[in-house]
Scaffold this motif. Structure first.
Motif, short mmCIF file in Angstrom:
data_model
loop_
_atom_site.label_atom_id
_atom_site.label_comp_id
_atom_site.label_asym_id
_atom_site.label_seq_id
_atom_site.Cartn_x
_atom_site.Cartn_y
_atom_site.Cartn_z
N ALA A 1 0.85 -1.25 0.10
CA ALA A 1 -0.06 0.02 0.06
C ALA A 1 0.91 1.28 -0.06
N GLN A 2 0.57 2.26 -1.01
CA GLN A 2 1.56 3.36 -1.12
C GLN A 2 0.83 4.50 -0.30
N VAL A 3 -0.54 4.64 -0.26
CA VAL A 3 -1.15 5.55 0.84
C VAL A 3 -2.21 4.61 1.43
N VAL A 4 -2.34 5.21 2.62
CA VAL A 4 -3.50 4.50 3.71
C VAL A 4 -4.55 5.35 4.13
N GLN A 5 -5.73 5.18 3.85
CA GLN A 5 -6.71 6.06 4.24
C GLN A 5 -7.42 5.28 5.68
N MET A 6 -7.58 6.14 6.81
CA MET A 6 -8.14 5.75 8.06
C MET A 6 -9.36 6.14 8.16
N PHE A 7 -10.41 5.28 8.28
CA PHE A 7 -12.16 5.81 8.63
C PHE A 7 -12.47 5.73 9.84
N ASP A 8 -12.90 6.84 10.27
CA ASP A 8 -13.56 6.92 11.70
C ASP A 8 -14.90 7.40 11.37
N SER A 9 -15.57 6.68 10.76
CA SER A 9 -17.03 6.84 10.30
C SER A 9 -17.92 7.33 11.37
N TRP A 10 -17.86 7.07 12.55
CA TRP A 10 -18.61 7.40 13.50
C TRP A 10 -18.20 8.51 14.49
N ALA A 11 -17.02 8.91 14.42
CA ALA A 11 -16.52 9.89 15.15
C ALA A 11 -17.19 11.18 14.89
N GLY A 12 -18.00 11.44 13.85
CA GLY A 12 -18.70 12.70 13.71
C GLY A 12 -19.94 12.73 14.62
N GLN A 13 -20.19 11.66 15.36
CA GLN A 13 -21.28 11.53 16.13
C GLN A 13 -20.87 12.17 17.48
N LEU A 14 -19.70 12.52 17.79
CA LEU A 14 -18.82 12.94 19.15
C LEU A 14 -19.10 14.39 19.07
N SER A 15 -19.23 14.82 20.03
CA SER A 15 -19.15 16.49 20.41
C SER A 15 -17.62 16.74 20.20
N PRO A 16 -17.09 17.97 20.08
CA PRO A 16 -15.99 18.32 19.79
C PRO A 16 -15.01 17.92 21.20
N GLN A 17 -15.50 18.13 22.20
CA GLN A 17 -14.53 17.68 23.52
C GLN A 17 -14.69 16.34 23.76
N ASP A 18 -15.74 15.68 23.40
CA ASP A 18 -15.67 14.07 23.50
C ASP A 18 -14.61 13.54 22.18
N TYR A 19 -14.69 14.39 21.12
CA TYR A 19 -13.78 13.94 20.11
C TYR A 19 -12.39 13.73 20.52
#
Length: 354
Positions: free
Chosen positions: A202-220
């Motif tokens: 793999a020459q580039v790797v993408q990390m998916f945090d699909s559900w982190a957008g459900q966190l408030s900024p402070q909880d992120y």
């Protein structure tokens, strides 16, 4: 081809070079919208067979490459793929999604988990990536991908997909020490897994945090960001020149925080203007995505204009053209083809409209 020393366009852009046009690929570019994929799915109904048997996974990964010639070919897999290697089994049921039974709910379950040994538990990943590299050569960049700790923890703790995330958030807010222990184990495993993918080609790797957008900024900042950092630090310690992309669905509220992870490129959804996103994340970090997948249901004129608008706003450095989420089921294949054709002529089209 495979023996050439030419560096593919997407890899050059991801490294920060000025390139002749933005490279283009699509999240979920191999999938249900393609007749070729649906035919293969009918033949091999088990998702894990499709993603873990080398010849099938390679064929699926290459279907969009043969059809549309994107600048990136991404490993066909699932974010949950490494979990059995640490002691968490899962199944994927068509139309229902991933199922983890029993879900991870206790400290004793977490303490029984073991470190990931990818050579032992994921030999098919090496075979798939090495074959993709041989097939693609320098005509496209081979992308790996991993799930991020918060999202993997959410699947494991909820036991399935969720709309409100009450089980994992209840643990986060009432038993944070238990969740942090789990997230740390996952981060170590994902860091190992990402390094393994790079070592396999793999020459580039993408990390998916699909559900982190459900966190408030402070909880992120408590439950997602520190574990992104662990993954990134581990990868950069071993492979400092491999670009990393981070995608979070629904990330408009945490956009400025994402570069703190140490990643090279932020992949953004369509809920924020691309020019504003550039301003918010700073000039040192690249951008990807931003186009609403439903644009592909529009007219060709509309698709063309949205592509050109996105490119104008993103600028000519470290921009990868992509959707703000995956290709949707029932998307017309001819519109996907038009998207790629237009993207590859973008420099000429922009010169005409300037």
């Amino acid at each position: 081809m495979a023996g050439s020393t030419q560096v593919p366009l997407l890899l050059r852009a991801a490294r920060g070079e000025i390139v002749e046009r933005p490279p283009v690929w699509m999240m979920r570019q191999a999938g249900r919208y393609m007749k070729a994929y649906r035919d293969l799915r009918d033949k091999y109904p088990s998702f894990r067979d499709r993603s873990e048997k080398t010849d099938i996974a390679v064929e699926i990964s290459l279907q969009p490459f043969h059809a549309f010639a994107p600048d990136g070919v991404i490993l066909f897999s699932d974010i949950l793929t490494p979990l059995p290697g640490i002691g968490i089994n899962f199944n994927i049921i068509e139309s229902r999604g991933p199922i983890i039974d029993p879900p991870i709910r206790s400290l004793s379950q977490i303490e029984k988990l073991h470190p990931l040994e990818p050579l032992e538990s994921l030999p098919f990943i090496r075979e798939i990536l090495q074959t993709l590299c041989q097939e693609v050569g320098d005509r496209a960049t081979v992308l790996g991908f991993v799930g991020a700790p918060w999202t993997l923890a959410a699947y494991a703790i909820e036991g399935k997909s969720s709309k409100d995330y009450t089980v994992i958030k209840s643990m986060a807010f009432s038993e944070p020490a238990i969740l942090h222990k789990f997230l740390h184990k996952l981060a170590e495993a994902i860091g190992t897994y990402a390094c393994y993918q790079i070592e396999c080609g793999a020459q580039v790797v993408q990390m998916f945090d699909s559900w982190a957008g459900q966190l408030s900024p402070q909880d992120y900042e408590k439950f997602a960001l520190p574990y992104h950092q662990i993954v990134v630090e581990k990868v950069k310690a071993n492979h400092p020149h491999t670009p990393l992309i981070l995608y979070i669905n629904g990330s408009a509220g945490i956009l400025e925080r994402m570069p703190k992870s140490g990643i090279d490129i932020v992949s953004i959804d369509w809920t924020v203007d691309m020019a504003e996103a550039r301003t918010r994340i700073g000039s040192e970090v690249g951008v990807q995505g931003n186009i609403d997948p439903c644009v592909l249901f529009g007219s060709k004129d509309f698709i063309r204009e949205r592509i050109l608008e996105t490119i104008r706003k993103a600028g000519n450095k470290r921009h990868i053209l992509n959707l703000g989420h995956g290709v949707l089921q029932n998307t017309p294949e001819e519109n996907v083809a038009f998207f790629f054709e237009t993207a590859k002529q973008a420099d000429k089209l922009l010169a005409v409209t300037a």
